[in-house]
Design a protein around this motif. Structure first.
Motif, mmCIF file in Angstrom:
data_model
loop_
_atom_site.group_PDB
_atom_site.id
_atom_site.type_symbol
_atom_site.label_atom_id
_atom_site.label_comp_id
_atom_site.label_asym_id
_atom_site.label_seq_id
_atom_site.Cartn_x
_atom_site.Cartn_y
_atom_site.Cartn_z
ATOM 1 N N HIS A 78 -3.649 -3.394 -11.612
ATOM 2 C CA HIS A 78 -3.370 -2.000 -11.972
ATOM 3 C C HIS A 78 -2.020 -1.472 -11.498
ATOM 4 C CE1 HIS A 78 -7.666 -2.196 -12.810
ATOM 5 N NE2 HIS A 78 -7.407 -1.244 -13.668
ATOM 6 N N LEU A 79 -1.202 -2.329 -10.955
ATOM 7 C CA LEU A 79 0.135 -1.866 -10.532
ATOM 8 C C LEU A 79 1.211 -2.528 -11.329
ATOM 9 C CD1 LEU A 79 -0.134 -1.587 -6.670
ATOM 10 C CD2 LEU A 79 -0.276 0.212 -8.366
ATOM 11 N N ARG A 84 -5.362 2.137 2.655
ATOM 12 C CA ARG A 84 -6.055 0.865 2.557
ATOM 13 C C ARG A 84 -7.290 0.814 3.449
ATOM 14 N NH1 ARG A 84 -8.024 -3.043 4.273
ATOM 15 N NH2 ARG A 84 -7.947 -5.162 3.546
ATOM 16 N N TRP A 113 0.803 -1.211 0.000
ATOM 17 C CA TRP A 113 0.000 0.000 0.000
ATOM 18 C C TRP A 113 0.842 1.270 0.000
ATOM 19 C CZ3 TRP A 113 -4.999 0.927 -1.024
ATOM 20 C CH2 TRP A 113 -5.765 -0.208 -1.290
ATOM 21 N N TRP A 131 -1.339 7.113 -6.095
ATOM 22 C CA TRP A 131 -2.779 7.310 -5.972
ATOM 23 C C TRP A 131 -3.343 8.245 -7.040
ATOM 24 C CZ3 TRP A 131 -6.517 4.594 -4.370
ATOM 25 C CH2 TRP A 131 -7.782 5.150 -4.200
ATOM 26 N N ILE A 133 0.812 1.987 -3.659
ATOM 27 C CA ILE A 133 -0.513 2.486 -4.047
ATOM 28 C C ILE A 133 -0.671 3.931 -3.597
ATOM 29 C CG2 ILE A 133 -3.002 2.241 -3.658
ATOM 30 C CD1 ILE A 133 -2.418 -0.830 -3.473
ATOM 31 N N VAL A 141 -9.792 3.552 -10.302
ATOM 32 C CA VAL A 141 -10.601 3.196 -9.131
ATOM 33 C C VAL A 141 -12.017 3.712 -9.334
ATOM 34 C CG1 VAL A 141 -10.911 3.581 -6.654
ATOM 35 C CG2 VAL A 141 -8.629 3.122 -7.555
ATOM 36 N N PHE A 191 -6.058 -4.063 -7.478
ATOM 37 C CA PHE A 191 -4.754 -3.407 -7.420
ATOM 38 C C PHE A 191 -3.638 -4.288 -7.995
ATOM 39 C CE2 PHE A 191 -7.046 -0.697 -4.376
ATOM 40 C CZ PHE A 191 -6.816 0.524 -5.007
#
Length: 66
Positions: A65-66, A36, A3, A10, A6, A17, A62
């Protein structure tokens, strides 16, 4: 799931998202800001999912998407 990554990305991924979970408002996504726990809470509130369901859905999203 990392996280920290993330949180750092962001601004780049919050559009994705929003596409995935359209019930979340822009203000809510700004409040979440890659946290998170905040994200999980918002998804539980908006969709009525259990903690387990939220964890599974967030992890799946996630990872893609990472």
């Amino acid at each position: 799931m990392n996280w920290d990554v993330i949180h750092g990305k962001w601004d780049q991924i919050k559009g994705s998202v929003k596409e995935q979970w359209g019930d979340l408002t822009d203000d809510e996504l700004t409040q979440v800001a890659g946290s998170r726990d905040k994200m999980a809470g918002k998804l539980q509130e908006k969709y009525g999912w259990t903690k387990t369901e939220v964890d599974e859905k967030m992890n799946d999203f996630f990872r893609r998407h990472l």
